[in-house]
Design a protein around this motif. Structure first.
Motif, mmCIF file in Angstrom:
data_model
loop_
_atom_site.group_PDB
_atom_site.id
_atom_site.type_symbol
_atom_site.label_atom_id
_atom_site.label_comp_id
_atom_site.label_asym_id
_atom_site.label_seq_id
_atom_site.Cartn_x
_atom_site.Cartn_y
_atom_site.Cartn_z
ATOM 1 N N ARG A 180 0.366 0.952 9.256
ATOM 2 C CA ARG A 180 0.675 1.741 8.063
ATOM 3 C C ARG A 180 0.788 3.212 8.421
ATOM 4 O O ARG A 180 1.690 3.910 7.948
ATOM 5 C CB ARG A 180 -0.406 1.539 7.000
ATOM 6 C CG ARG A 180 -0.144 2.291 5.699
ATOM 7 C CD ARG A 180 -1.358 2.235 4.795
ATOM 8 N NE ARG A 180 -1.107 2.838 3.500
ATOM 9 C CZ ARG A 180 -1.125 4.152 3.260
ATOM 10 N NH1 ARG A 180 -1.376 5.003 4.250
ATOM 11 N NH2 ARG A 180 -0.878 4.614 2.050
ATOM 12 N N LEU B 119 11.556 4.071 3.071
ATOM 13 C CA LEU B 119 10.347 3.354 3.425
ATOM 14 C C LEU B 119 10.645 1.897 3.746
ATOM 15 O O LEU B 119 10.094 1.332 4.706
ATOM 16 C CB LEU B 119 9.342 3.440 2.278
ATOM 17 C CG LEU B 119 8.083 2.580 2.403
ATOM 18 C CD1 LEU B 119 7.276 2.991 3.630
ATOM 19 C CD2 LEU B 119 7.235 2.690 1.142
ATOM 20 N N THR C 28 1.410 9.238 -1.048
ATOM 21 C CA THR C 28 0.727 8.608 0.079
ATOM 22 C C THR C 28 -0.639 9.183 0.395
ATOM 23 O O THR C 28 -1.441 8.545 1.077
ATOM 24 C CB THR C 28 1.589 8.707 1.351
ATOM 25 O OG1 THR C 28 1.898 10.077 1.633
ATOM 26 C CG2 THR C 28 2.869 7.903 1.203
ATOM 27 N N TRP D 12 6.662 12.701 -1.015
ATOM 28 C CA TRP D 12 6.092 11.697 -0.136
ATOM 29 C C TRP D 12 4.574 11.912 0.014
ATOM 30 O O TRP D 12 3.803 10.943 -0.024
ATOM 31 C CB TRP D 12 6.772 11.717 1.220
ATOM 32 C CG TRP D 12 6.195 10.721 2.199
ATOM 33 C CD1 TRP D 12 5.437 10.986 3.288
ATOM 34 C CD2 TRP D 12 6.324 9.300 2.147
ATOM 35 N NE1 TRP D 12 5.074 9.835 3.922
ATOM 36 C CE2 TRP D 12 5.607 8.779 3.248
ATOM 37 C CE3 TRP D 12 6.970 8.414 1.263
ATOM 38 C CZ2 TRP D 12 5.517 7.409 3.499
ATOM 39 C CZ3 TRP D 12 6.876 7.053 1.506
ATOM 40 C CH2 TRP D 12 6.159 6.563 2.626
ATOM 41 N N SER E 182 0.812 -1.215 0.000
ATOM 42 C CA SER E 182 0.000 0.000 0.000
ATOM 43 C C SER E 182 0.846 1.266 0.000
ATOM 44 O O SER E 182 0.441 2.296 -0.547
ATOM 45 C CB SER E 182 -0.928 -0.003 1.223
ATOM 46 O OG SER E 182 -0.183 0.098 2.428
ATOM 47 N N LEU E 183 2.036 1.194 0.580
ATOM 48 C CA LEU E 183 2.909 2.360 0.648
ATOM 49 C C LEU E 183 3.941 2.395 -0.481
ATOM 50 O O LEU E 183 4.299 3.460 -0.984
ATOM 51 C CB LEU E 183 3.637 2.390 1.994
ATOM 52 C CG LEU E 183 2.795 2.708 3.227
ATOM 53 C CD1 LEU E 183 3.559 2.384 4.509
ATOM 54 C CD2 LEU E 183 2.370 4.170 3.230
ATOM 55 N N ASP F 139 4.046 5.617 7.996
ATOM 56 C CA ASP F 139 3.903 6.865 7.249
ATOM 57 C C ASP F 139 4.399 8.048 8.074
ATOM 58 O O ASP F 139 5.174 8.889 7.599
ATOM 59 C CB ASP F 139 2.438 7.047 6.859
ATOM 60 C CG ASP F 139 2.173 8.372 6.146
ATOM 61 O OD1 ASP F 139 3.096 8.902 5.517
ATOM 62 O OD2 ASP F 139 1.038 8.875 6.233
#
Length: 209
Positions: free
Chosen positions: A175, A147, A208, A204, A110-111, A179
């Motif tokens: 998550r 990350l 995101t 970033w 997801s990231l 983040d």
């Protein structure tokens, strides 16, 4: 005893606070439970002797060294892990935890997808090779490596928390922790106006939000 457990697990910070409080109490009163007799804080006692302390090493500092050693083992001894606390896999390996496990891959994918590309997959070797072959000085490459390091740390930390039966957090919550950790790291770099990496935080947010 503390060093023994620290060498095998990442213990909660409160655990070290309690142990240091007991050590301080024993130093001043002879009992680990009588904390009110301490005349000098443990923080001051932990200073080097040339700065007025006793040179006593803080447990948290030692624990940080052991934590780095544990993370190093993930990269050098992939078969040294044991039982996954996320999905119940018995024969745990580095490759499973990063990121074949559905829990860890949900967070990583997801990231990382906007940074490493649509062909992202759970394979450890593919992930490491992809990070190596990305443009070394590009914003996406720098963010992807940042990350990756942060995700490995937080997944490993959460895994240890579950082994200590301190409950577990959902993928969306972990998550958010990752983040926030990346954002805080970028902000701490304080790049000046005009620096080639000035747009790191902006990029970033773009990938995101």
């Amino acid at each position: 005893m503390v060093n023994f457990w620290s060498s095998a697990f990442i213990l909660p910070a409160k655990c070290y606070d309690t142990i240091e409080s007991m050590c301080s109490a024993f130093l001043w009163s002879g009992s680990p439970t009588q904390t009110h007799k301490a005349k000098v804080s443990w923080e001051d006692l932990s200073l080097p002797k040339d700065e007025g302390g006793l040179g006593v090493r803080k447990f948290k500092d030692t624990a940080r060294t052991f934590a780095l050693k544990l993370i190093w083992r993930l990269f050098t001894k992939p078969a040294s892990l044991w039982g996954c606390g996320y999905c119940g896999e018995i024969n745990e390996t580095r490759e499973h935890l990063f990121f074949a496990c559905p829990y860890s891959y949900t967070i990583w994918e997801s990231l990382a997808r906007p940074l490493v590309g649509r062909n992202i997959n759970p394979d450890w070797e593919w992930t490491v090779n992809r990070l190596r072959t990305m443009g070394g000085k590009s914003l996406d490459s720098i963010l992807a490596r940042m990350l990756f390091q942060t995700t490995v740390y937080y997944i490993w930390k959460e895994r240890n928390s579950r082994r200590h039966r301190q409950g577990g957090i959902q993928t969306d919550q972990l998550r958010r922790f990752i983040d926030k950790a990346v954002r805080n790291r970028i902000c701490s770099l304080r790049y000046a106006h005009g620096h080639k990496l000035e747009g790191l935080l902006r990029r970033w947010f773009e990938v995101t939000l």
